[in-house]
Write a protein that holds these residues in place. Structure first.
Motif, PDB file in Angstrom:
ATOM      1  N   GLN A 212       0.832  -1.208   0.000  1.00  0.00           N
ATOM      2  CA  GLN A 212       0.000   0.000   0.000  1.00  0.00           C
ATOM      3  C   GLN A 212       0.870   1.262   0.000  1.00  0.00           C
ATOM      4  OE1 GLN A 212      -3.292  -0.153  -0.572  1.00  0.00           O
ATOM      5  NE2 GLN A 212      -2.911   2.029  -0.936  1.00  0.00           N
ATOM      6  N   ARG A 213       1.941   1.231   0.789  1.00  0.00           N
ATOM      7  CA  ARG A 213       2.855   2.383   0.847  1.00  0.00           C
ATOM      8  C   ARG A 213       3.456   2.655  -0.543  1.00  0.00           C
ATOM      9  NH1 ARG A 213       6.580   0.424   4.124  1.00  0.00           N
ATOM     10  NH2 ARG A 213       5.522   0.978   6.051  1.00  0.00           N
ATOM     11  N   ALA A 214       3.848   1.576  -1.211  1.00  0.00           N
ATOM     12  CA  ALA A 214       4.431   1.729  -2.543  1.00  0.00           C
ATOM     13  C   ALA A 214       3.407   2.334  -3.507  1.00  0.00           C
ATOM     14  CB  ALA A 214       4.915   0.379  -3.059  1.00  0.00           C
ATOM     15  N   LEU A 215       2.170   1.851  -3.427  1.00  0.00           N
ATOM     16  CA  LEU A 215       1.134   2.374  -4.332  1.00  0.00           C
ATOM     17  C   LEU A 215       0.846   3.846  -4.027  1.00  0.00           C
ATOM     18  CD1 LEU A 215      -1.240  -0.723  -4.432  1.00  0.00           C
ATOM     19  CD2 LEU A 215       0.063   0.212  -6.356  1.00  0.00           C
ATOM     20  N   ASP A 216       0.854   4.202  -2.745  1.00  0.00           N
ATOM     21  CA  ASP A 216       0.601   5.604  -2.373  1.00  0.00           C
ATOM     22  C   ASP A 216       1.685   6.513  -2.939  1.00  0.00           C
ATOM     23  OD1 ASP A 216      -1.649   4.794  -1.082  1.00  0.00           O
ATOM     24  OD2 ASP A 216      -0.790   4.865   0.959  1.00  0.00           O
ATOM     25  N   VAL A 217       2.935   6.075  -2.824  1.00  0.00           N
ATOM     26  CA  VAL A 217       4.036   6.887  -3.361  1.00  0.00           C
ATOM     27  C   VAL A 217       3.891   7.004  -4.879  1.00  0.00           C
ATOM     28  CG1 VAL A 217       6.551   6.991  -3.689  1.00  0.00           C
ATOM     29  CG2 VAL A 217       5.619   6.319  -1.470  1.00  0.00           C
ATOM     30  N   LEU A 218       3.552   5.893  -5.508  1.00  0.00           N
ATOM     31  CA  LEU A 218       3.448   5.879  -6.972  1.00  0.00           C
ATOM     32  C   LEU A 218       2.302   6.767  -7.467  1.00  0.00           C
ATOM     33  CD1 LEU A 218       4.910   4.561  -9.333  1.00  0.00           C
ATOM     34  CD2 LEU A 218       3.315   2.641  -9.197  1.00  0.00           C
ATOM     35  N   LYS A 219       1.201   6.741  -6.707  1.00  0.00           N
ATOM     36  CA  LYS A 219       0.033   7.547  -7.090  1.00  0.00           C
ATOM     37  C   LYS A 219       0.355   9.034  -7.135  1.00  0.00           C
ATOM     38  CE  LYS A 219      -3.817   4.894  -5.640  1.00  0.00           C
ATOM     39  NZ  LYS A 219      -4.238   4.372  -4.352  1.00  0.00           N
ATOM     40  N   GLY A 220       1.225   9.454  -6.219  1.00  0.00           N
ATOM     41  CA  GLY A 220       1.548  10.880  -6.122  1.00  0.00           C
ATOM     42  C   GLY A 220       2.564  11.336  -7.175  1.00  0.00           C
ATOM     43  N   ALA A 221       3.045  10.420  -8.003  1.00  0.00           N
ATOM     44  CA  ALA A 221       4.149  10.771  -8.921  1.00  0.00           C
ATOM     45  C   ALA A 221       3.678  11.623 -10.089  1.00  0.00           C
ATOM     46  CB  ALA A 221       4.789   9.499  -9.448  1.00  0.00           C
ATOM     47  N   LYS A 222       4.531  12.614 -10.424  1.00  0.00           N
ATOM     48  CA  LYS A 222       4.255  13.418 -11.634  1.00  0.00           C
ATOM     49  C   LYS A 222       5.118  12.927 -12.795  1.00  0.00           C
ATOM     50  CE  LYS A 222       1.810  16.971  -9.739  1.00  0.00           C
ATOM     51  NZ  LYS A 222       1.338  16.084  -8.648  1.00  0.00           N
ATOM     52  N   ARG A 223       6.312  12.450 -12.440  1.00  0.00           N
ATOM     53  CA  ARG A 223       7.256  12.014 -13.489  1.00  0.00           C
ATOM     54  C   ARG A 223       7.867  10.650 -13.087  1.00  0.00           C
ATOM     55  NH1 ARG A 223       8.161  16.970 -12.040  1.00  0.00           N
ATOM     56  NH2 ARG A 223      10.090  16.406 -10.961  1.00  0.00           N
ATOM     57  N   PRO A 224       7.023   9.621 -13.061  1.00  0.00           N
ATOM     58  CA  PRO A 224       7.509   8.316 -12.581  1.00  0.00           C
ATOM     59  C   PRO A 224       8.372   7.580 -13.614  1.00  0.00           C
ATOM     60  CG  PRO A 224       5.229   8.145 -13.273  1.00  0.00           C
ATOM     61  CD  PRO A 224       5.596   9.591 -13.427  1.00  0.00           C
ATOM     62  N   LEU A 225       9.198   6.694 -13.095  1.00  0.00           N
ATOM     63  CA  LEU A 225      10.090   5.882 -13.927  1.00  0.00           C
ATOM     64  C   LEU A 225      10.192   4.495 -13.291  1.00  0.00           C
ATOM     65  CD1 LEU A 225      12.410   5.530 -16.072  1.00  0.00           C
ATOM     66  CD2 LEU A 225      13.979   6.389 -14.304  1.00  0.00           C
ATOM     67  N   ILE A 226      10.222   3.462 -14.140  1.00  0.00           N
ATOM     68  CA  ILE A 226      10.475   2.098 -13.651  1.00  0.00           C
ATOM     69  C   ILE A 226      11.852   1.667 -14.153  1.00  0.00           C
ATOM     70  CG2 ILE A 226       9.772  -0.334 -13.843  1.00  0.00           C
ATOM     71  CD1 ILE A 226       6.866   0.723 -14.275  1.00  0.00           C
ATOM     72  N   ILE A 227      12.679   1.141 -13.261  1.00  0.00           N
ATOM     73  CA  ILE A 227      13.967   0.575 -13.690  1.00  0.00           C
ATOM     74  C   ILE A 227      13.927  -0.935 -13.485  1.00  0.00           C
ATOM     75  CG2 ILE A 227      16.468   0.507 -13.280  1.00  0.00           C
ATOM     76  CD1 ILE A 227      16.400   3.436 -12.613  1.00  0.00           C
TER      77      ILE A 227
END
Ligand code: ADP
Ligand code: TZD
Ligand code: MG
Length: 577
Positions: A212-227
């Motif tokens: 849930q914490r990970a999803l919350d951080v991801l939801k707030g992203a404006k410029r997300p990236l996956i490595i």
């Protein structure tokens, strides 16, 4: 193995026996391990013979380091420990580089070495190939075990297997003294002593609040990236990883051995916009990749000044906060973590802001455009772009082929120029940037999968394992080696700064013909000087499936010092060439 005999009433009872040799083989086979990469000699010569007799595939190499590199990458490709078997002291030491490499790269591997008499070794009385191998191996591997009694072979092999593949995979050392290998015991008791490892790499489910914490951080992203890193490739959770990337709509950057997990031509691939996405991203999801030197430790110039939050998926809890603060640690196996994220995203996950994804696409397309014409050149002598432009087409047409790659410029240019289309097809120098990895990896890829292999090798890199072309020929493997022959390490143009007769340290014999080495062992050699000739030769070689080597003459001026990592060289304030 002997079977229990029926005794007539007055005949003396004959005990059915087994021995260390056969218990080792039975223990491995019980755990579905059927391929061995080795070099024979005392005390494992007969062990290799019996393994072959008992139906195992036993591949005999010219040097243990390459048998070990083969075993390590076999582990990466199969998720089962690759086995390298060596003789004592010198053979063991030759195998250690690959054991340490497996540990560093998180590949499951077991180095099995024969060893000398314990009593003599421990009193340092000078036994044949005397060495305290267990102590030497310990700091270089994830775990090290020695078996002293035949009845413990089953448990020893089981421990080695579980230690190799559970949690963060790594290299395991298994010490088998000569005396143990020849030890005899009752066959029935021996059979009972074997251990089948149940669920060797159990799923490690992430905690729901961490998801849930990970999803919350991801939801707030404006410029997300996956490595995506090679841990993601290793995990074989290909469908879920693809689904996660696509559902999220987030641009992704593959580390070199994660290339092809999603096709490099995927619209969300940000490979060609690497600098931009590292600098500008605000939330970074790390999937099976470490924030080590390859990612500038997650900080500094290449990461830009924009504040960043990291979500880090890894099976190893200690990896969290290794270099920078991790806002959302997600500890578990990648398959379980990614499927938990997917489930938590629901059906209405919103794509990242369009201005971000468009900025990434624009940069990516501009960079692709910028190099496109260079890849078409047919210059003689060849530069890296022209030569790799040819090989790029070949891999596009043969997506099932493996690409093995090592060198400096040969590695760095090939990594960015050659697109990969399928998971776990690109095998390279790994975390350490080891030279000499090529032939062992090529051999294991062909042996484990039967698929063809294209090995693109710098001339220096090739030299570290060149003798293994005899192994390639002996087993008639579908491997085409292309040696990028620029006459040296990085370039072929250095001169001895003292003006003396010796050539410079980075320069090799001019106009070497590596293709003739292949011919010496019955393989096919090609000598090419243009991208068109290169393409023709490699296509012919790969169509034939025969062991082949293409000596590709590259402009000796074309490379740069250390490829793309010249900045890591220390600089002298006293003298400068
Ligand atoms: P790259 O060099 O591609 O960046 P690294 O070798 O640095 O990749 O990182 C691989 C990471 O993947 C390691 O930290 C390792 O613990 C992790 N890893 C390996 N297998 C799994 C798995 N099945 N689940 C989760 N993490 C894994
Ligand atoms: N030894 C080992 C085992 N690994 C290393 N990485 C090195 C030495 C140092 N090294 C590099 O990092 S790249 C390289 C060496 C010797 C060879 C580069 O030359 P090449 O490639 O011919 O393979 P290019 O195309 O000429 O750059
Ligand atoms: Mg070179």
């Amino acid at each position: 193995m002997s079977s229990p005999e029926t005794n007539s009433a007055d005949a003396p009872e004959t005990e059915a026996l087994t021995d260390g040799f056969h218990l080792i083989i039975d223990a491995l086979k019980l755990n579905d391990i059927k391929t061995i990469y080795m070099v024979p000699g005392i005390p494992v010569t007969d062990l290799g013979r019996y393994m072959q007799e008992e139906g195992m595939r036993v591949l005999s190499f010219r040097h243990e380091q390459h048998a070990g590199f083969a075993a390590a990458i076999a582990g990466f490709l199969t998720k089962k420990p690759g086995i390298c078997m060596t003789v004592s002291a010198p053979g063991f030491l030759n195998g250690l580089t690959s054991l340490a490499h497996a540990t560093t790269n998180c590949y499951p591997m077991i180095l099995i070495s024969g060893s000398s008499e314990r009593e003599i070794v421990d009193l340092q009385q000078g036994d044949y190939e005397e060495m305290d191998q267990l102590s030497i191996a310990k700091p270089l591997c994830k775990a090290a075990y020695r078996v002293l009694h035949a009845e413990d072979i089953g448990i020893g092999v089981a421990r080695a297997i579980r230690a190799a593949v559970s949690g963060r995979p790594g290299g395991i050392y298994l010490d088998l003294p000569a005396k143990l290998i020849g030890q005899v015991m009752n066959a029935e008791a021996g059979a009972k002593s074997l251990v089948k490892v149940i669920d060797p790499a159990p799923a490690q489910i992430p905690a729901p609040d961490a998801v849930q914490r990970a999803l919350d951080v991801l939801k707030g992203a404006k410029r997300p990236l996956i490595i995506l890193g090679k841990g993601a490739a290793y995990a074989q959770a290909d469908d879920d990883i693809k689904a996660f990337v696509e559902k999220s709509g987030i641009p992704y950057l593959p580390m070199s051995m994660a290339k092809g997990l999603l096709s490099d031509t995927h619209p969300q691939s940000a490979g060609p916009a690497r600098s931009l996405v590292l600098k500008e991203s605000d939330v970074v999801v790390m999937v099976g990749a470490r924030l080590n030197w390859l990612l500038s430790h997650g900080k500094g110039k290449s990461w830009g000044t924009a504040p960043k939050k990291f979500i880090h998926i890894d099976i190893e809890p200690k990896e969290m906060d290794s270099n920078v603060e991790i806002a959302a640690p997600l500890v578990g196996d990648i398959g379980s973590c990614v499927s938990a994220l997917l489930a938590g995203m629901g059906d209405n996950w919103s794509a990242p802001p369009a201005d971000w994804t468009e900025a990434v696409s624009t940069k990516k397309n501009a960079n692709i455009e910028r190099v496109a014409s260079k890849l078409q050149n047919n210059n003689v002598p060849m530069d890296y772009q022209g030569a790799l432009g040819s090989l790029r087409t070949i891999i596009a047409e043969r997506p099932d082929a493996f690409l093995v790659n090592e060198g400096a410029n040969t590695l760095d240019f090939a990594r960015s120029i050659i697109n990969m289309y399928k998971p776990r097809k690109r095998l390279d120098v790994g975390t350490w940037g080891v030279m000499g990895i090529g032939l062992g990896q090529a051999i294991a890829a062909a042996v484990e999968t039967g698929h063809p292999v294209l090995a693109v090798e710098g001339d220096s890199a090739f030299g570290f394992s060149g003798m293994e072309i005899e192994t390639v020929c002996r087993y008639n493997l579908p491997i085409c080696i292309v040696v990028f022959n620029n006459g040296g390490i990085y370039r072929g143009t250095d001169v001895n700064p003292s003006g003396g007769d010796d050539v410079a340290t980075t320069v090799f014999t001019k106009e070497s013909r590596y293709d003739k080495m292949m011919e010496a062992f019955g393989g096919v050699g090609y000598h090419v000087t243009s991208p068109d000739e290169l393409k023709r030769a490699v296509n012919e070689a790969m169509d034939s499936g025969k062991p082949s080597l293409v000596n590709a003459v590259i402009d000796e001026n074309a490379g740069t010092e250390s490829g793309r990592i010249g900045n890591l060289n220390p600089q002298s304030v006293v003298s400068k060439k």
